[in-house]
Each structure stands twice: as C-alpha cells, then as structure tokens.
Write a protein that holds these residues in place. Structure first.
Motif, short mmCIF file in Angstrom:
data_model
loop_
_atom_site.label_atom_id
_atom_site.label_comp_id
_atom_site.label_asym_id
_atom_site.label_seq_id
_atom_site.Cartn_x
_atom_site.Cartn_y
_atom_site.Cartn_z
N VAL A 160 0.84 -1.20 0.00
CA VAL A 160 0.00 0.00 0.00
C VAL A 160 0.88 1.25 0.00
N GLU A 161 1.93 1.23 0.82
CA GLU A 161 2.85 2.37 0.87
C GLU A 161 3.55 2.58 -0.47
N GLU A 206 2.56 1.58 -3.41
CA GLU A 206 1.57 2.00 -4.40
C GLU A 206 1.32 3.50 -4.32
N ALA A 207 1.20 4.03 -3.12
CA ALA A 207 0.96 5.46 -2.94
C ALA A 207 2.16 6.28 -3.46
N ARG A 213 2.16 6.12 -7.31
CA ARG A 213 1.12 7.00 -7.86
C ARG A 213 1.55 8.47 -7.82
N ASP A 214 2.19 8.87 -6.72
CA ASP A 214 2.66 10.25 -6.62
C ASP A 214 3.72 10.54 -7.69
N GLU A 258 -7.73 1.05 -8.01
CA GLU A 258 -7.43 0.82 -6.59
C GLU A 258 -6.59 -0.44 -6.46
#
Length: 159
Positions: free
Chosen positions: A76-77, A79-80, A83-84, A124
C-alpha cells in the motif's frame, strides 16, 4: 405563443459550457484525451519537481526480488509513492507526446502507453496479496518508463 399552466418553459441555453470529458484521479479529461490528466503546472515546472533518485529508489523497492515477500501494508505504501511519482511524471510525457507528429505509429504507441499508465494508476490496489504485488510491480515498470521520458534521461525528450 401561449403556454398552458402545466407546460414547462423551454430551457435557457447554458451561460458557460463545461469542457467535455470526465474527472478522474489525475484531473479532468478533454474530448481528445482517453485518460485523466495530472493537475500540475507546465511540464518544465513538473520536471523540476521530479526527484529522480527518489523515483529510482521507489522503483527499486517495488521490483526487488528478495527472499521475504512484501506485506500488504508495504505494498500500500509503495503504491501510494508510485502513484505520486506517476502524477508528477505524466505531464512531462504528455508534453513529449504533443510534439510528436499525430497519427504516426510512434505517436499511437506513445499515446497507448500513456493511456495504459493512466488507467492502471487510476485503479485501486487489489485486496489479494499476489494480485497487489503484481499491480505494484506493473506501476513500478510504468513509472520507470515515464522517468525515461524526462529530458534528464532522454536527449530526445523536449517538453
């Protein structure tokens, strides 16, 4: 012309027309765009915001083939972060696509890749561990491709 009490008056034309397209996680799309655009400034300004070393570290973490697989929280980290990075790199790559000659094979391949990346970055993260790993790896490969489209990495890239 007379109207009956239950008739509705004709609708007035809109004062200001909104642009065609839809709003996505990376901004509003235009009629010629198939994917959302990043809500950033001009590509030269976006290029200045890119920390290539940080992008490479994130890609390296996402693509590392260690003996211990990543847990869901780490995915999750990552992926964030990916994305940034993609959000910063997309305007640069779109500016490069804008200078290519339209309808050529190179332009079509480039646009298809940008549309693919935009679509994947807008999804997502899957709930399953294996599919989440694959999704993060795909985002890392896309991020690496976008990084290679920046002027620092590619002499031909002129945003």
């Amino acid at each position: 012309m007379q109207t009956t009490p239950d008739a509705t008056p004709p609708a007035a034309p809109p004062a200001a027309c909104e642009p065609l397209g839809r709003t996505g996680p990376f901004g509003r799309t235009g009629p010629e765009e198939t994917g959302p655009q990043a809500p950033l400034a001009d590509p030269p300004e976006a290029a200045a915001l890119v920390d290539a070393a940080a992008v490479q570290r994130t890609i390296g973490r996402a693509l590392a083939h260690g003996s211990a697989p990543l847990r869901h929280g780490e995915l999750v980290e990552l992926e964030a972060l990916l994305r940034d990075h993609i959000r910063l790199l997309l305007p640069i790559a779109r500016a490069r696509a804008a200078v290519l000659r339209p309808s050529t094979a190179q332009w079509l391949r480039y646009r298809a890749r940008l549309d693919w990346i935009t679509n994947q970055a807008g999804r997502e993260l899957d709930g399953g561990l294996h599919s989440a790993r694959q999704q993060v790896r795909s985002l890392a490969h896309d991020c690496r491709w976008l990084l290679r489209q920046t002027p620092e990495w590619n002499r031909k890239a002129t945003p």
